[in-house]
Write a protein that holds these residues in place. Structure first.
Motif, PDB file in Angstrom:
ATOM      1  N   ILE A   3       0.794  -1.341  -0.034  1.00  0.00           N
ATOM      2  CA  ILE A   3      -0.048   0.015  -0.043  1.00  0.00           C
ATOM      3  C   ILE A   3       0.896   1.342   0.035  1.00  0.00           C
ATOM      4  CG2 ILE A   3      -1.921   1.301   1.461  1.00  0.00           C
ATOM      5  CD1 ILE A   3      -2.610  -1.216   2.545  1.00  0.00           C
ATOM      6  N   LYS A 207       1.472  21.828   4.174  1.00  0.00           N
ATOM      7  CA  LYS A 207       0.433  21.643   5.064  1.00  0.00           C
ATOM      8  C   LYS A 207       0.170  20.005   5.357  1.00  0.00           C
ATOM      9  CE  LYS A 207      -3.772  23.751   5.966  1.00  0.00           C
ATOM     10  NZ  LYS A 207      -5.167  24.346   5.575  1.00  0.00           N
ATOM     11  N   ILE A 211       0.949  18.156   8.973  1.00  0.00           N
ATOM     12  CA  ILE A 211      -0.037  17.156   9.660  1.00  0.00           C
ATOM     13  C   ILE A 211       0.575  15.644   9.863  1.00  0.00           C
ATOM     14  CG2 ILE A 211      -2.205  15.929   9.379  1.00  0.00           C
ATOM     15  CD1 ILE A 211      -3.266  18.768   7.896  1.00  0.00           C
ATOM     16  N   MET A 212       1.290  15.249   8.718  1.00  0.00           N
ATOM     17  CA  MET A 212       1.657  13.916   8.773  1.00  0.00           C
ATOM     18  C   MET A 212       2.844  13.848  10.145  1.00  0.00           C
ATOM     19  SD  MET A 212       2.656  13.628   4.722  1.00  0.00           S
ATOM     20  CE  MET A 212       3.106  11.994   4.622  1.00  0.00           C
ATOM     21  N   LEU A 214       2.706  15.816  12.805  1.00  0.00           N
ATOM     22  CA  LEU A 214       1.923  15.879  13.880  1.00  0.00           C
ATOM     23  C   LEU A 214       1.263  14.504  14.265  1.00  0.00           C
ATOM     24  CD1 LEU A 214       1.243  18.523  15.241  1.00  0.00           C
ATOM     25  CD2 LEU A 214      -1.135  18.308  14.266  1.00  0.00           C
ATOM     26  N   VAL A 215       0.585  13.746  13.297  1.00  0.00           N
ATOM     27  CA  VAL A 215       0.183  12.542  13.837  1.00  0.00           C
ATOM     28  C   VAL A 215       1.285  11.270  13.853  1.00  0.00           C
ATOM     29  CG1 VAL A 215      -1.939  13.194  12.689  1.00  0.00           C
ATOM     30  CG2 VAL A 215      -0.462  11.735  11.265  1.00  0.00           C
ATOM     31  N   GLY A 216       2.484  11.670  13.498  1.00  0.00           N
ATOM     32  CA  GLY A 216       3.658  10.618  13.883  1.00  0.00           C
ATOM     33  C   GLY A 216       3.744   9.741  12.632  1.00  0.00           C
ATOM     34  N   ALA A 217       3.879  10.505  11.313  1.00  0.00           N
ATOM     35  CA  ALA A 217       4.248   9.555  10.105  1.00  0.00           C
ATOM     36  C   ALA A 217       5.767   9.661  10.355  1.00  0.00           C
ATOM     37  CB  ALA A 217       3.906  10.246   9.014  1.00  0.00           C
ATOM     38  N   SER A 218       6.304   8.331  10.070  1.00  0.00           N
ATOM     39  CA  SER A 218       7.779   8.188  10.042  1.00  0.00           C
ATOM     40  C   SER A 218       8.425   9.276   9.152  1.00  0.00           C
ATOM     41  CB  SER A 218       8.110   6.906  10.189  1.00  0.00           C
ATOM     42  OG  SER A 218       8.085   6.664   8.690  1.00  0.00           O
ATOM     43  N   PHE A 221       8.669   7.911   5.791  1.00  0.00           N
ATOM     44  CA  PHE A 221       7.121   7.902   5.177  1.00  0.00           C
ATOM     45  C   PHE A 221       7.054   9.298   4.437  1.00  0.00           C
ATOM     46  CE2 PHE A 221       2.666   8.308   4.770  1.00  0.00           C
ATOM     47  CZ  PHE A 221       2.331   7.139   4.325  1.00  0.00           C
TER      48      PHE A 221
ATOM     49  N   PRO B  75       8.539  10.287  15.762  1.00  0.00           N
ATOM     50  CA  PRO B  75       7.201   9.995  15.334  1.00  0.00           C
ATOM     51  C   PRO B  75       6.497   8.987  16.385  1.00  0.00           C
ATOM     52  CG  PRO B  75       8.757   9.891  13.292  1.00  0.00           C
ATOM     53  CD  PRO B  75       9.606  10.066  14.673  1.00  0.00           C
ATOM     54  N   HIS B  76       7.114   8.015  16.939  1.00  0.00           N
ATOM     55  CA  HIS B  76       6.461   7.071  17.724  1.00  0.00           C
ATOM     56  C   HIS B  76       5.959   7.912  18.967  1.00  0.00           C
ATOM     57  CE1 HIS B  76       7.330   3.501  15.239  1.00  0.00           C
ATOM     58  NE2 HIS B  76       8.446   4.324  15.172  1.00  0.00           N
ATOM     59  N   ARG B  78       4.942  10.733  18.993  1.00  0.00           N
ATOM     60  CA  ARG B  78       3.701  11.539  18.374  1.00  0.00           C
ATOM     61  C   ARG B  78       2.428  10.779  18.357  1.00  0.00           C
ATOM     62  NH1 ARG B  78       7.352  15.673  14.716  1.00  0.00           N
ATOM     63  NH2 ARG B  78       8.283  16.887  16.385  1.00  0.00           N
ATOM     64  N   ARG B  79       2.741   9.705  17.995  1.00  0.00           N
ATOM     65  CA  ARG B  79       1.570   8.696  17.734  1.00  0.00           C
ATOM     66  C   ARG B  79       0.794   8.349  19.038  1.00  0.00           C
ATOM     67  NH1 ARG B  79       3.993   4.024  13.316  1.00  0.00           N
ATOM     68  NH2 ARG B  79       4.679   5.761  12.109  1.00  0.00           N
ATOM     69  N   LEU B  91      -6.932  19.205   5.940  1.00  0.00           N
ATOM     70  CA  LEU B  91      -6.650  19.608   4.717  1.00  0.00           C
ATOM     71  C   LEU B  91      -7.905  19.927   3.998  1.00  0.00           C
ATOM     72  CD1 LEU B  91      -4.314  16.179   4.197  1.00  0.00           C
ATOM     73  CD2 LEU B  91      -3.684  18.868   4.345  1.00  0.00           C
ATOM     74  N   PHE B 102      -6.562   9.833   6.750  1.00  0.00           N
ATOM     75  CA  PHE B 102      -5.089  10.367   6.379  1.00  0.00           C
ATOM     76  C   PHE B 102      -4.135   9.991   7.722  1.00  0.00           C
ATOM     77  CE2 PHE B 102      -1.894  13.855   6.017  1.00  0.00           C
ATOM     78  CZ  PHE B 102      -1.537  13.241   5.004  1.00  0.00           C
ATOM     79  N   ALA B 103      -4.707  10.437   8.830  1.00  0.00           N
ATOM     80  CA  ALA B 103      -3.814  10.342  10.121  1.00  0.00           C
ATOM     81  C   ALA B 103      -3.488   9.027  10.251  1.00  0.00           C
ATOM     82  CB  ALA B 103      -4.539  10.902  11.267  1.00  0.00           C
ATOM     83  N   GLU B 105      -3.582   6.552   7.601  1.00  0.00           N
ATOM     84  CA  GLU B 105      -2.920   5.963   6.472  1.00  0.00           C
ATOM     85  C   GLU B 105      -1.359   6.506   6.573  1.00  0.00           C
ATOM     86  OE1 GLU B 105      -4.081   7.983   2.753  1.00  0.00           O
ATOM     87  OE2 GLU B 105      -6.212   7.241   3.058  1.00  0.00           O
ATOM     88  N   VAL B 106      -1.063   7.613   7.068  1.00  0.00           N
ATOM     89  CA  VAL B 106       0.442   7.767   6.976  1.00  0.00           C
ATOM     90  C   VAL B 106       1.228   7.311   8.303  1.00  0.00           C
ATOM     91  CG1 VAL B 106       0.031  10.208   5.847  1.00  0.00           C
ATOM     92  CG2 VAL B 106      -0.072  10.328   8.294  1.00  0.00           C
ATOM     93  N   ILE B 107       0.518   6.585   9.103  1.00  0.00           N
ATOM     94  CA  ILE B 107       1.428   5.871  10.184  1.00  0.00           C
ATOM     95  C   ILE B 107       1.302   4.191   9.775  1.00  0.00           C
ATOM     96  CG2 ILE B 107       1.188   7.442  12.018  1.00  0.00           C
ATOM     97  CD1 ILE B 107      -1.040   5.919  13.261  1.00  0.00           C
ATOM     98  N   ARG B 111      -5.898  -0.818   5.635  1.00  0.00           N
ATOM     99  CA  ARG B 111      -7.430  -0.506   5.079  1.00  0.00           C
ATOM    100  C   ARG B 111      -8.484  -0.808   6.177  1.00  0.00           C
ATOM    101  NH1 ARG B 111      -7.771  -1.088  -0.762  1.00  0.00           N
ATOM    102  NH2 ARG B 111      -6.112   0.051  -0.761  1.00  0.00           N
ATOM    103  N   ARG B 150      -9.752  13.210  14.295  1.00  0.00           N
ATOM    104  CA  ARG B 150      -8.284  12.953  13.974  1.00  0.00           C
ATOM    105  C   ARG B 150      -7.366  12.693  14.874  1.00  0.00           C
ATOM    106  NH1 ARG B 150      -5.773  17.141  10.288  1.00  0.00           N
ATOM    107  NH2 ARG B 150      -5.519  18.055  12.251  1.00  0.00           N
TER     108      ARG B 150
END
Lengths: 301, 228
Positions: A3, A207, A211-212, A214-218, A221, B75-76, B78-79, B91, B102-103, B105-107, B111, B150
């Motif tokens: 994915i 933007k 947000i990425m 903020l929510v902890g995307a590596s 990523f 990142p961990h 912040r999760r 967005l 989105f929040a 998906e990016v971690i 699905r 979110r």
């Protein structure tokens, strides 16, 4: 992971479409740089082939006095053939020299008529194993005893193609150096342009990136879509360069062969495939480096 | 859940944003962080998120040593922290469903997880009928609910809200606060930085008051306490 890959590619392509003008600038600069890299590689290979063929033809001529005693000639011949550098030695008699001249002039009967008697000297033709040893062999011939009975003038009558060879080598070195400098500059320009398109891409998505984070995307990523975009630009540039080269090769090479019929000009299929691989790799590296620079400077993660 | 010991943050020389702050917040607490503009509320929040590092002092969030955390582990951290802001940070080209998805998906959530969690959390915040609305089709209060959804969709143990009602009218603010209160009752620690006087006074929660970078008051069931 599957994915993610789809996601990264979608993001990269998306951003690519949005910034297509800058992308185009970056791609065309890479294409031009890689095209020139290809041309100079092919050119260098052709020139090297030509030089090798010229080098193998370089020989030393020792022109002998008409009065030279045959016994002394024999002694010199035996001495020279014994040297390790020497590959082949051939004695050209006065008659043979005349025959060769007549052969050369057979299309020009007017000139042929001018020749009366035999003005040509006998000579020794010497081929060396390695063209670099020409001057060594010449010096050693000059040191041979009894040379004065055989040769009238040690400077004028001992000739080699050494001067021509030295000039060729010098030209090749200058050519290579200027190509390297030019490629360096073009590579730098491509890198800067890619970095700039990636910078715009980062700016356009700031933007989302915020947000990425903020929510902890590596970090990776967040980085991957931009890296992919850079690589994509590099690869498209490389593909364009390869296309240009392939067209050029099929159009220009036959004509070159026509013009320079006496020289072997070839650039084989395998060599071309290797070149394609090198260009693709170079495109990828420049793309990666460009986006890397942009990410380091504009994407603090 | 949150522990700050002797935390000092200095941006420019001689102008500390936080001075020797000592704060401990237990798991499951609901805490207001109050103080006038420039008192250090935002710095406080950004230190917890590790957007900033303190000049001195130690910070622990959810058992992690934030100051000595390797940058790739941020990142961990912040999760484990949900975040809500005054300006929602949604967005504009994504629907409320997509913004929340989105929040996840990016971690790298699957699905399946996304398809079950997102509708659930949107219903929780009261937007069960607004899945396909874009931010500009929603009221301010509804946008803030999307942003809370979110922040909460990943079920973080800590939720930070920086002026969550700063752009909203009093009635809407009340709804947002009661939503945060509901989230707090699920066991999530909630920290709200605000200067919404009525809100703080009516909720009667723990209040930590900052003034020019210092903690001047920390009381259970407190009030806003400033005349401004």
């Amino acid at each position: 992971m599957r994915i993610n890959l789809v996601y990264y590619s979608r993001e990269a392509l998306d951003s690519f479409r949005k910034n297509w003008v800058m992308s185009l600038a970056a791609i065309s600069t890479i294409a031009i740089s890689l095209f020139l890299l290809g041309v100079s590689t092919i050119g260098a290979s052709v020139v090297n082939d030509m030089m090798r063929s010229v080098e193998s033809k370089v020989k030393i001529d020792v022109f002998l006095k008409d009065t030279a005693p045959p016994a002394d000639i024999k002694v010199l011949q035996d001495a020279i053939i014994g040297w390790s550098e020497v590959r082949e030695l051939h004695y050209v008699s006065k008659q043979e020299a005349l025959d060769r001249l007549k052969e050369d002039l057979k299309d020009d009967p007017e000139m042929l008529k001018q020749i009366t008697g035999n003005p040509l000297p006998a000579s020794l033709e010497i081929w060396v194993k390695d063209p670099r040893h020409v001057s060594v062999v010449v010096t050693r011939i000059k040191k041979e005893q009894n040379l004065s009975t055989l040769v009238a003038d040690t400077d004028k009558d001992i000739k080699s193609g050494k001067d021509v060879l030295d000039k060729l080598i010098a030209i090749r070195q200058i050519m290579n150096a200027s190509i390297i400098v030019m490629l360096g500059l073009l590579g730098f320009a491509s890198l800067v342009l890619i970095a700039n398109t990636i910078r715009l891409a980062i700016f356009a998505r700031r933007k989302e990136i915020a947000i990425m984070r903020l929510v902890g995307a590596s970090n990776w990523f967040i980085r991957w879509p931009f890296m992919l975009e850079g690589i994509l630009q590099g690869l498209i540039g490389a593909a364009l360069a390869v296309t240009l080269l392939a067209v050029g090769r099929s159009v220009v090479f036959p004509q070159l062969k026509e013009v320079l019929r006496f020289l072997p000009i070839a650039f084989t299929q395998t060599a071309f495939i290797r070149l394609v691989a090198v260009l693709a790799a170079a495109g990828t590296i420049v793309g990666l480096a460009g986006s890397g620079v942009a990410l380091r400077r504009f994407l603090k993660v | 859940m949150v522990k700050m010991t002797h935390v000092t943050k200095i941006y420019a020389q001689d102008k500390p944003a936080l001075k020797d702050v000592n704060v401990a917040i237990e798991k499951g607490e609901f805490v207001f962080l109050v103080g006038p503009s420039g008192s250090g509320k935002s710095t406080f929040i950004r230190l917890l998120l590790r957007e900033l590092l303190p000049t001195r002092g130690d910070i622990f969030v959810a058992g992690k040593d934030v100051v000595h955390l390797r940058s790739w582990k941020v990142p961990h951290l912040r999760r484990n922290i949900g975040c809500v802001f005054q300006d929602f940070k949604l967005l504009p080209n994504k629907t409320s469903y997509e913004n929340v998805a989105f929040a996840l998906e990016v971690i790298g959530r699957s699905r399946h997880v996304i398809e079950t969690q997102v509708p659930e959390v949107l219903r929780l915040v009261g937007l069960g009928d607004k899945f396909n609305s874009y931010p500009d089709e929603l009221s301010g209060g509804e946008q803030q609910r999307v942003s809370i959804a979110r922040a909460f969709v990943n079920r973080p143990p800590l939720l930070l809200a920086d002026e969550p009602t700063g752009n909203l009218d009093p009635g809407t603010s009340l709804g947002i606060m009661s939503l945060l209160n509901r989230i707090n009752r699920t066991g999530t620690t909630v920290l709200v930085a605000t200067h919404d006087r009525e809100m703080v006074d009516s909720m009667r929660k723990r209040v930590i008051a900052l003034e020019t970078g210092k903690v001047v008051r920390d009381q259970q069931r407190g009030v806003y306490g400033y005349e401004d």
